[in-house]
Design an enzyme around this catalytic site. Structure first.
Site, PDB file in Angstrom:
ATOM      1  N   ARG A  96       8.631  -1.777   4.835  1.00 35.46           N
ATOM      2  CA  ARG A  96       8.721  -0.832   5.957  1.00 35.46           C
ATOM      3  C   ARG A  96       9.240   0.501   5.434  1.00 35.46           C
ATOM      4  O   ARG A  96      10.017   0.518   4.479  1.00 35.46           O
ATOM      5  CB  ARG A  96       9.683  -1.344   7.040  1.00 35.46           C
ATOM      6  CG  ARG A  96       9.125  -2.491   7.839  1.00 35.46           C
ATOM      7  CD  ARG A  96       8.051  -1.982   8.816  1.00 35.46           C
ATOM      8  NE  ARG A  96       7.439  -3.066   9.543  1.00 35.46           N
ATOM      9  CZ  ARG A  96       6.416  -3.811   9.093  1.00 35.46           C
ATOM     10  NH1 ARG A  96       5.911  -3.576   7.897  1.00 35.46           N
ATOM     11  NH2 ARG A  96       5.907  -4.782   9.820  1.00 35.46           N
ATOM     12  N   HIS A 114       9.847  -0.054  -7.575  1.00 27.25           N
ATOM     13  CA  HIS A 114       8.421   0.160  -7.318  1.00 27.25           C
ATOM     14  C   HIS A 114       7.608  -0.275  -8.547  1.00 27.25           C
ATOM     15  O   HIS A 114       7.969   0.068  -9.673  1.00 27.25           O
ATOM     16  CB  HIS A 114       8.174   1.642  -7.018  1.00 27.25           C
ATOM     17  CG  HIS A 114       6.753   1.930  -6.681  1.00 27.25           C
ATOM     18  ND1 HIS A 114       6.204   1.641  -5.449  1.00 27.25           N
ATOM     19  CD2 HIS A 114       5.747   2.436  -7.426  1.00 27.25           C
ATOM     20  CE1 HIS A 114       4.926   1.968  -5.449  1.00 27.25           C
ATOM     21  NE2 HIS A 114       4.618   2.458  -6.639  1.00 27.25           N
ATOM     22  N   GLU A 179      10.654  -5.955 -13.861  1.00 22.41           N
ATOM     23  CA  GLU A 179      11.444  -5.547 -12.684  1.00 22.41           C
ATOM     24  C   GLU A 179      12.787  -6.266 -12.687  1.00 22.41           C
ATOM     25  O   GLU A 179      13.823  -5.674 -12.378  1.00 22.41           O
ATOM     26  CB  GLU A 179      10.697  -5.878 -11.386  1.00 22.41           C
ATOM     27  CG  GLU A 179       9.493  -5.000 -11.133  1.00 22.41           C
ATOM     28  CD  GLU A 179       8.818  -5.297  -9.794  1.00 22.41           C
ATOM     29  OE1 GLU A 179       9.501  -5.646  -8.825  1.00 22.41           O
ATOM     30  OE2 GLU A 179       7.576  -5.197  -9.735  1.00 22.41           O
TER      31      GLU A 179
HETATM   32  C1  GRF Z   1       7.724  -6.254  -6.390  1.00 22.08           C
HETATM   33  O1  GRF Z   1       6.653  -6.082  -7.270  1.00 22.08           O
HETATM   34  C2  GRF Z   1       8.266  -4.917  -5.972  1.00 22.08           C
HETATM   35  O2  GRF Z   1       8.224  -3.962  -6.972  1.00 22.08           O
HETATM   36  C3  GRF Z   1       7.292  -4.554  -4.880  1.00 22.08           C
HETATM   37  O3  GRF Z   1       7.078  -5.749  -4.194  1.00 22.08           O
HETATM   38  C4  GRF Z   1       7.268  -6.853  -5.062  1.00 22.08           C
HETATM   39  C5  GRF Z   1       8.291  -7.739  -4.450  1.00 22.08           C
HETATM   40  O4  GRF Z   1       8.458  -8.932  -5.120  1.00 22.08           O
HETATM   41  N1  GRF Z   1       7.773  -3.455  -4.111  1.00 22.08           N
HETATM   42  P1  GRF Z   1       9.643  -9.928  -4.720  1.00 22.08           P
HETATM   43  O5  GRF Z   1       9.583 -10.120  -3.193  1.00 22.08           O
HETATM   44  O6  GRF Z   1      10.925  -9.308  -5.139  1.00 22.08           O
HETATM   45  O7  GRF Z   1       9.338 -11.197  -5.432  1.00 22.08           O
END
Ligand code: GRF
Length: 193
Positions: A96, A114, A179
């Protein structure tokens, strides 16, 4: 940004919409001694988010805000956050868009992760666009949230190489691994740790 002083950790809320692997990763990080954050609250706009299972597993308070009546829900959410003295918000796969007013209330205290090397590939379907444009590299970015989507100041990035046989699913998997390394590192950097 608030200081992480003594053994008083920063009260943090994590906002999710989906699987919550970044949430789980941040919870693991928060349990480490060196971590400046404590996760007090999980917010989701979707009661079916798989990530909500981590609230139960780790005994963290969770709340659902649908954001259908955005201004109304944001007002209620702001009260919840202020009541709990939340001082840092980590968006982790939160789908959102927060209003200018909401962001103003937590100026410099909302982070997002991101799945691209911002400022390239803001918005959705990043990996498909990366492939289409035959990029050599992609990655992920942790940045401050500003009113303009995926445009706030960059805190840290990690890069991966695109391989010949890559698909967007394969890239998503490899980026997600990065990430999980990046978000804690960016938080440490933010607090000069
Ligand atoms: C990740 O790739 C994040 O960068 C993007 O959405 C995905 C979320 O993954 N915005 P999770 O729900 O943390 O497994």
């Amino acid at each position: 940004m608030a200081e992480s002083t003594g053994n008083k950790k920063i009260k943090t809320a994590v906002f999710i919409s989906g699987t919550g692997s970044n949430l789980n990763n941040l919870i693991q990080f928060s349990k480490k001694k060196k971590s400046p954050i404590f996760i007090n609250l999980i917010i989701s706009n979707n009661p079916k988010s798989k990530g909500l299972k981590f609230a139960k597993k780790f005994n963290i308070e969770k709340k659902i805000f649908y954001f259908k009546r955005k201004t109304f829900d944001e007002k209620k959410l702001l009260k919840v956050l202020k009541d709990r003295k939340i001082n840092l918000i980590c968006l982790a796969g939160f789908m959102r868009i927060l209003s200018k007013n909401f962001i103003k209330n937590f100026k410099g205290k909302i982070l997002n992760i991101h799945p691209s090397l911002l400022p390239k590939y803001k918005g959705l379907n990043t990996h498909k666009r990366v492939l289409k444009n035959k990029e050599k590299y992609t990655g992920c970015t942790v940045h401050f949230v500003s009113p303009k989507l995926d445009s706030g100041k960059i805190i840290m990035q990690r890069k991966i190489k695109i391989k010949n046989q890559d698909t967007s699913e394969k890239i998503a998997k490899r980026v997600l691994i990065q990430e999980h390394k990046l978000y804690p590192k960016a938080i440490l950097k933010l607090f000069n740790l």
